[in-house]
Design a protein around this motif. Structure first.
Motif, PDB file in Angstrom:
ATOM      1  N   THR A   1       0.835  -1.196   0.000  1.00 19.60           N
ATOM      2  CA  THR A   1       0.000   0.000   0.000  1.00 19.60           C
ATOM      3  C   THR A   1       0.875   1.253   0.000  1.00 19.60           C
ATOM      4  N   VAL A   2       0.493   2.220  -0.849  1.00 23.25           N
ATOM      5  CA  VAL A   2       1.232   3.479  -0.950  1.00 23.25           C
ATOM      6  C   VAL A   2       0.284   4.672  -0.833  1.00 23.25           C
ATOM      7  N   GLN A   3       0.830   5.784  -0.393  1.00 20.97           N
ATOM      8  CA  GLN A   3       0.135   7.059  -0.473  1.00 20.97           C
ATOM      9  C   GLN A   3       0.508   7.670  -1.812  1.00 20.97           C
ATOM     10  N   VAL A   4      -0.464   8.258  -2.494  1.00 18.60           N
ATOM     11  CA  VAL A   4      -0.223   8.872  -3.793  1.00 18.60           C
ATOM     12  C   VAL A   4      -0.314  10.384  -3.625  1.00 18.60           C
ATOM     13  N   LEU A   5       0.789  11.069  -3.922  1.00 14.83           N
ATOM     14  CA  LEU A   5       0.849  12.517  -3.815  1.00 14.83           C
ATOM     15  C   LEU A   5       1.038  13.112  -5.201  1.00 14.83           C
ATOM     16  N   TRP A   6       0.559  14.314  -5.395  1.00 18.49           N
ATOM     17  CA  TRP A   6       0.753  14.976  -6.679  1.00 18.49           C
ATOM     18  C   TRP A   6       1.472  16.298  -6.456  1.00 18.49           C
ATOM     19  N   TRP A   7       2.162  16.765  -7.483  1.00 17.31           N
ATOM     20  CA  TRP A   7       2.938  18.002  -7.448  1.00 17.31           C
ATOM     21  C   TRP A   7       2.018  19.166  -7.783  1.00 17.31           C
ATOM     22  N   ASN A   8       1.881  20.110  -6.863  1.00 20.07           N
ATOM     23  CA  ASN A   8       0.970  21.232  -7.100  1.00 20.07           C
ATOM     24  C   ASN A   8       1.677  22.442  -7.705  1.00 20.07           C
ATOM     25  N   GLY A   9       2.911  22.268  -8.105  1.00 22.82           N
ATOM     26  CA  GLY A   9       3.689  23.353  -8.685  1.00 22.82           C
ATOM     27  C   GLY A   9       4.718  23.905  -7.715  1.00 22.82           C
ATOM     28  N   GLU A  10       4.522  23.612  -6.431  1.00 22.33           N
ATOM     29  CA  GLU A  10       5.443  24.077  -5.389  1.00 22.33           C
ATOM     30  C   GLU A  10       5.884  22.973  -4.443  1.00 22.33           C
TER      31      GLU A  10
END
Length: 88
Positions: A47-56
């Motif tokens: 199981t992983v946490q999925v993070l996204w790049w918001n530009g910063e």
């Protein structure tokens, strides 16, 4: 986990650079070098946490917070969700 991520990328024709960093794996666009997603293992199986790049910075990828799911599902999620590819 790194081999599974790289295998998924190759099976889909490439285009993503995978880097092991700190507590997870960063996915970058091969074309632009821009961040696409970050997969952070939870310590509970695959199981992983999925993070996204918001530009910063890395942030929550779902409307209700940080999406958490099995690795295969997370890879499909990133590959098929256009919001991850905004900067890629």
């Amino acid at each position: 986990m790194l081999k599974r991520i790289e295998g998924f990328n190759q099976a889909r024709g490439g285009g993503v650079i995978v880097r092991k960093a700190a507590r997870g794996y960063t996915l970058l666009s091969e074309r632009t070098g821009a961040p696409i997603a970050r997969l952070r293992p939870t310590g509970n199986g695959d199981t992983v946490q999925v993070l996204w790049w918001n530009g910063e910075r890395w942030g929550a990828s779902g409307p209700l917070g940080i999406a958490t799911m099995a690795l295969d599902r997370a890879l499909d999620y990133v590959a098929n969700e256009p919001n991850f590819w905004i900067h890629g």
